[in-house]
Structure formats: structure tokens, C-alpha cells
Design a protein around this motif. Structure first.
Motif, mmCIF file in Angstrom:
data_model
loop_
_atom_site.group_PDB
_atom_site.id
_atom_site.type_symbol
_atom_site.label_atom_id
_atom_site.label_comp_id
_atom_site.label_asym_id
_atom_site.label_seq_id
_atom_site.Cartn_x
_atom_site.Cartn_y
_atom_site.Cartn_z
ATOM 1 N N TRP A 53 110.252 8.969 10.000
ATOM 2 C CA TRP A 53 111.565 9.108 9.345
ATOM 3 C C TRP A 53 111.619 10.341 8.448
ATOM 4 N N ILE A 54 110.472 10.753 7.906
ATOM 5 C CA ILE A 54 110.456 11.964 7.073
ATOM 6 C C ILE A 54 110.666 13.195 7.943
ATOM 7 N N ARG A 55 110.004 13.204 9.105
ATOM 8 C CA ARG A 55 110.148 14.358 10.004
ATOM 9 C C ARG A 55 111.589 14.479 10.492
ATOM 10 N N ILE A 56 112.162 13.340 10.870
ATOM 11 C CA ILE A 56 113.556 13.373 11.355
ATOM 12 C C ILE A 56 114.501 13.807 10.238
ATOM 13 N N SER A 57 114.263 13.298 9.040
ATOM 14 C CA SER A 57 115.123 13.650 7.903
ATOM 15 C C SER A 57 115.060 15.141 7.611
ATOM 16 N N ALA A 58 113.846 15.703 7.671
ATOM 17 C CA ALA A 58 113.683 17.138 7.386
ATOM 18 C C ALA A 58 114.452 17.984 8.403
ATOM 19 N N VAL A 117 117.018 17.041 10.286
ATOM 20 C CA VAL A 117 118.463 16.834 10.100
ATOM 21 C C VAL A 117 118.972 17.623 8.907
ATOM 22 N N LEU A 118 118.186 17.633 7.828
ATOM 23 C CA LEU A 118 118.593 18.353 6.615
ATOM 24 C C LEU A 118 118.728 19.850 6.882
#
Lengths: 178, 198
Positions: A28-33, A35-36
Motif C-alpha cells: 500500500w505504501i508503494r501504490i500510494s507513492a 499515485v501521489l
């Protein structure tokens, strides 16, 4: 012989290793980064695109009917009385109103032979400043030549960062597999 | 608010049904300072007398002060030529902020009057007109007997103005049925208003 990079394989035989990898970089951190970064790039791009056409549209809709032609550069003030020639009733300041003056602009050339008898053409010595676009209505706006390159640089940086992170992740994984 | 001077044309006695009268009433109701005098002897006008009255009315409006708003001239037919002649003669005490010439008559059709000698394409006339008119607006029609060459060719081209042409309006006279004219009332309030609106 250089070490040959091994292709990433499914880690079916090593569920524990995969779980550890996800603990270092949770999904979820990788996806969030990602997307951001994408959102930042997109918002910058949308801002750049949206502001220019809106301004251009407003300039195009400027009414041009029925008005006296406005100068596209600095107007001339022959007698330096603070009144531009196009609205000065005595352009050369000789005390004779334009309608009765045989030499309206006082340049020594009679009106009939003067290619610009009232000196209302633009003053060639004063040109608009760089990066300023001027319309018939006299409206001006500043253009920013650095906007597009900066956006491209940010975009390239973002993509490079993502690729680098992925490669490091693959390398670490393959090292552990080996 | 604005200070408006209306100048009627030849043989005009300010009929209450014509647009000039109705415009004067409408603008006064809105609180504008409107001058709409009867110019002397309209059947056989003396341009000297017409200019005298034009100057006097302009001085009166100017005396009110700029806080009363823009100084606007609206001239119909000979009234428009009266303004141009006054500009050429340099008798106007002050320049207008905006000028609207409605169906100005071709000077060539008025050889018995001094305005008949106006050469609209001469630098003197062009410079004088533009310098006293402020923002100059021109309106004509496609069927005006007083503009056989058309308003654009006769006035627009020499003065550097694109005329607004209203189809079928003829000479904008009372006989032509040109009564209420919302466009010109709107124009006083906003120079970008649609002058074709009846």
C-alpha cells in the motif's frame, strides 16, 4: 564473466521471503507513492494547460466593432503635452487646431504630401517588452517560458524515481533468491 | 451615469415618436444628464447657429463636472455633420469621451450648406474628428437614401471605423418608423452593447 541478471521469477517456492519483502516495502505504501507522484504531475499539467486556453479565449472574444483603431504600440505625443496624437486637438501644439492646420504634425511636410499627416502611426522607437503579447484591445498578459520545461523535468524525475525503486527492489529480491 | 448631448438632423422637430426623443426620455428617467435641444430653423439651417447651440450645450454639460459621468455625443444625420464641422473648425470647448454618429448624411448631398464642403478623406477632417470624438462609433443601414455609397465607404473607411449596419433601418427617421431603440440606450451605459437591438 559478469554476473548475469536473473529474470524475476514467481516466488512460489519462497512465500516467507515474499512476505518479508512486503514488510520492508508494504504494497500500500508503494501504490500510494506512485499515485501521489502521478497526481502531482497531473495537477501541474492540468494547471498549465487550463490557464492558457482560458486566457486565449477571453482575448479572442474581445469586441472589435465600432471603436477607433487602437495603437498596437506606444502612441506618439508630438508636442509632448501629455495628450497622445490620436486624441489631441492640436497635435503639433502650434495653436492651430488639426482641422485647420495645413501641417498637422508640424514636420514641415504639408498634409497632402505627408504619408502620416497626423503622426498617429506607432512610435517605432518604443516596442512592447519581450514575452508580452498585445491584442487590439491593448490587453496584455505575461507568458512564462519556463513553465513547460519545469513540468517535463518534474515528470521525468518522478518516472525515474519509480523505475529506480523497482529495479532496486528486483535486484534485492534476485540477490536474496540467489 | 453620463452626460449626453443629442443633435437631431435636418427638418427635424423632435417628434415624440422618434428614437431621439424616446432615448432622451429613457436616459433622463435613468438619471443621466441629457441635453436634447431644438436646433434653430431646421428646414433651412444655419450651420453657424447650429454650432453655436452645440457649443453652448456642451459647455453646460462640461460645467456639471466629470463626476456626472462620461461626456457623450449622439448625432443623427445632419447632427453628425454638425459635430464633424465643429471639430474641424476647432470650436468645441472640450472633446467628448464617446461619439455615436447615426446615419450621418453624405456631405455631397448637402451642397448648399458649409458641411457640404467637408472632405471626409482629408487628413485635417480625419484628425479633427478623431481628436474630438473620443471613441467613435458609427451606425448606418443598407437602405439609406442619404448614404448612396453606404455608411462604411462614406464614413467608416476614411475615419478608420467599422460601422454597425442595421438591415432595413433606412435613415433612422420618424418616417422610417425608427421609434424605440433599446440598443442606443444600452450603448450609453455600455459601449460594448448591441446597437442592433430594437
Amino acid at each position: 564473466m559478469p554476473k548475469q541478471r536473473k529474470k524475476r521469477k514467481p516466488v512460489a517456492g519462497a512465500p516467507t521471503q515474499a512476505r518479508n519483502q512486503n514488510q520492508v516495502f508494504p504494497r500500500w505504501i508503494r501504490i500510494s507513492a506512485v499515485v501521489l507522484i502521478l497526481m502531482l504531475m497531473l495537477s501541474a499539467l492540468v494547471g498549465a494547460i487550463a490557464s492558457a486556453p482560458a486566457k486565449a479565449a477571453s482575448l479572442q472574444s474581445t469586441p472589435t466593432v465600432s471603436f477607433s483603431p487602437l495603437p498596437t504600440c506606444a502612441p506618439i505625443d508630438t508636442d509632448h503635452d501629455g495628450i497622445p496624437n490620436n486624441i489631441d486637438q492640436d497635435i503639433d501644439g502650434d495653436g492651430i487646431v488639426n482641422g485647420k492646420d495645413p501641417d498637422i504634425d508640424g514636420d514641415g511636410i504639408p498634409n497632402a504630401h505627408d504619408p502620416d499627416p497626423a503622426s498617429t502611426n506607432c512610435d517605432a522607437s518604443t516596442t512592447p517588452p519581450l514575452n508580452v503579447q498585445q491584442t487590439n484591445s491593448g490587453e496584455q498578459f505575461q507568458s512564462n517560458p519556463w513553465r513547460i520545461p519545469v513540468i517535463l523535468l518534474i515528470g521525468a524525475g518522478g518516472v525515474g524515481y519509480i523505475v529506480l525503486r523497482r529495479r532496486r527492489g528486483q535486484k534485492a529480491k534476485s540477490d536474496k533468491v540467489d | 451615469m453620463a452626460r449626453v448631448l443629442l443633435n437631431h438632423g435636418l427638418r427635424n422637430r423632435r417628434p415624440a415618436t422618434q428614437w431621439l426623443y424616446r432615448t432622451a426620455v429613457a436616459l433622463r428617467r435613468l438619471g443621466h444628464q441629457v441635453s436634447y435641444p431644438q436646433f434653430p430653423n431646421p428646414d433651412e439651417p444655419s450651420i453657424a447657429q447650429w454650432q453655436e447651440l452645440l457649443v453652448a450645450e456642451l459647455e453646460l454639460l462640461e460645467a456639471i463636472g466629470s463626476q456626472a459621468g462620461e461626456l457623450i455625443f449622439i448625432g443623427h444625420s445632419l447632427g453628425g455633420l454638425n459635430f464633424i464641422q465643429a471639430a474641424v473648425d476647432g470650436v468645441l470647448p472640450v472633446a467628448f469621451d464617446r461619439t455615436l454618429l447615426v446615419a450621418p448624411a453624405d456631405p455631397d448631398l448637402l451642397p448648399d450648406l458649409p458641411v457640404g464642403a467637408l472632405k471626409l478623406d482629408s487628413p485635417e477632417v480625419i484628425a479633427a474628428t478623431n481628436s474630438y470624438a473620443g471613441r467613435l462609433t458609427l451606425v448606418g443601414s443598407d437602405l439609406d437614401a442619404w448614404q448612396p455609397r453606404g455608411v462604411q465607404a462614406t464614413f467608416g473607411d476614411p475615419l478608420g471605423v467599422t460601422a454597425t449596419v442595421i438591415q432595413g433601418a433606412k435613415h433612422f427617421s420618424d418616417a422610417d418608423g425608427w421609434g424605440p431603440w433599446q440598443g442606443v440606450i444600452d450603448w450609453v451605459l455600455d459601449p460594448a452593447a448591441d446597437l442592433t437591438k430594437r
